[in-house]
Design a protein around this motif. Structure first.
Motif, PDB file in Angstrom:
ATOM      1  N   PHE A 200       0.871  -1.356  -0.083  1.00  0.00           N
ATOM      2  CA  PHE A 200      -0.074   0.107   0.106  1.00  0.00           C
ATOM      3  C   PHE A 200       0.922   1.125   0.041  1.00  0.00           C
ATOM      4  CE2 PHE A 200      -3.526  -2.601   2.116  1.00  0.00           C
ATOM      5  CZ  PHE A 200      -4.073  -3.094   1.124  1.00  0.00           C
ATOM      6  N   ALA A 203       2.361   1.877  -3.560  1.00  0.00           N
ATOM      7  CA  ALA A 203       1.091   2.578  -4.316  1.00  0.00           C
ATOM      8  C   ALA A 203       0.797   3.850  -4.107  1.00  0.00           C
ATOM      9  CB  ALA A 203       0.031   1.671  -4.224  1.00  0.00           C
ATOM     10  N   ILE A 204       0.661   4.181  -2.896  1.00  0.00           N
ATOM     11  CA  ILE A 204       0.527   5.656  -2.334  1.00  0.00           C
ATOM     12  C   ILE A 204       1.401   6.504  -2.830  1.00  0.00           C
ATOM     13  CG2 ILE A 204       0.002   6.915  -0.620  1.00  0.00           C
ATOM     14  CD1 ILE A 204      -1.418   4.796   0.980  1.00  0.00           C
ATOM     15  N   ILE A 234      -4.869   3.355  -5.327  1.00  0.00           N
ATOM     16  CA  ILE A 234      -4.464   1.959  -5.012  1.00  0.00           C
ATOM     17  C   ILE A 234      -5.403   1.107  -5.342  1.00  0.00           C
ATOM     18  CG2 ILE A 234      -2.907   3.248  -3.362  1.00  0.00           C
ATOM     19  CD1 ILE A 234      -4.875   2.182  -1.228  1.00  0.00           C
TER      20      ILE A 234
END
Length: 316
Positions: A200, A203-204, A234
């Motif tokens: 995560f 992706a952020i 995301i």
């Protein structure tokens, strides 16, 4: 004075432009370009076939036999192993244990997404907290099993911590099916939280920073930035995490096998398959169970991909 005559110089004609290569040379060049990538793929493809697809083919073949895993003789039994699997309810009742891990995976994804969102902004000691969250994933699963085995034992670390808050008395945290499965699922959350957190966070951080700046100029708060920028950005990684969590919940093995060995109602489908193969010498039946588990995971993955397609995200 002698007359000198100047020799006339001939103009040098310009060089003729090089023509196209002969057809044979062009064909050779195209052939080399087509063969070169396969030369680099020979080694990884050979390893993939030898250690992944060939064992799967053997497993499927063994699932139609009565092989005990030791004897050199095996007999073809057709679909008897699959018929036994689907006519003995106790062989599929262990899938209910996966429900604990499936619920834990929801908590795990939510916690990982929360920490990844918070630590993607400018927070003090951000790198320290990143290391703390990802560190459990680096530890060997067997070591984690033994550590938490002592953590949950009667009078162990957890009871000692609870006694500091006025909770007296020892409790068998691994003594009943409910408390044991909840405890084991909690250990899984602690261990695999770091993996989802890193996915995560990456992706952020791949989302362009100009979007956050524009959102702040428009007066968007953190929740609005998460809802309209982070969550859509995301989505492919979130879909991947859901697939990994569901497949992992169905194939849990390491932590419950180390901590309880499948006792006290904590036996999973994979633990049962291992016992069929190595404890009861029913390798054929165990192979059939492994094939069924593989098909279930593939079916769940296919359904998830159909419900949540991996569309291209365009935030700009």
């Amino acid at each position: 004075m002698a007359d000198t005559t100047r020799k006339a110089t001939r103009p040098v004609p310009p060089a003729a432009p090089a023509g196209p290569p002969p057809p044979t040379a062009a064909r050779r060049s195209r052939r080399r370009r087509g063969v070169t990538p396969w030369l680099f793929l020979i080694a990884p493809l050979a390893l993939l076939i030898a250690f992944t697809y060939a064992p799967i083919v053997n497993m499927v073949a063994y699932s139609f036999t009565d092989w005990d895993g030791v004897s050199p003789e095996l007999h073809y039994t057709g679909a008897e192993n699959y018929a036994e699997l689907f006519t003995r309810p106790e062989l599929f009742e262990v899938f209910f244990v996966s429900g604990y891990y499936l619920a834990a995976s929801v908590v795990q994804i939510a916690a990982a997404l929360y920490f990844a969102t918070v630590l993607s902004f400018n927070v003090r000691f951000r790198n320290f907290f990143k290391g703390v969250l990802f560190f459990p994933y680096l530890i060997n699963g067997v070591a984690i099993g033994f550590v938490f085995l002592y953590f949950f034992q009667d009078g162990g670390t957890l009871d000692a911590i609870l006694s500091l808050f006025g909770h007296d008395g020892d409790r068998a945290w691994l003594g009943t099916p409910t408390s044991a499965n909840v405890s084991l699922a909690g250990v899984s959350v602690w261990r695999y939280l770091g993996l989802n957190f890193v996915l995560f966070l990456g992706a952020i951080q791949s989302i362009p920073g100009e979007l956050y700046e524009a959102a702040e100029l428009d007066g968007a708060n953190r929740w609005q930035q998460f809802r309209h920028i982070i969550a859509p950005g995301i989505r492919p990684v979130l879909s991947l995490s859901v697939i990994l969590s569901v497949s992992g919940s169905l194939s849990v093995f390491e932590i419950p096998y180390i901590m309880t060995g499948g006792a006290t109602g904590t036996e999973t489908f994979v633990i049962q398959t291992v016992k069929l193969a190595f404890q009861f010498n029913k390798t054929g039946l165990a192979s059939a169970a492994a094939v069924v588990l593989l098909l279930i995971i593939l079916a769940v993955t296919w359904v998830q991909r159909r419900l949540v397609p991996d569309d291209k995200v365009d935030l700009v």
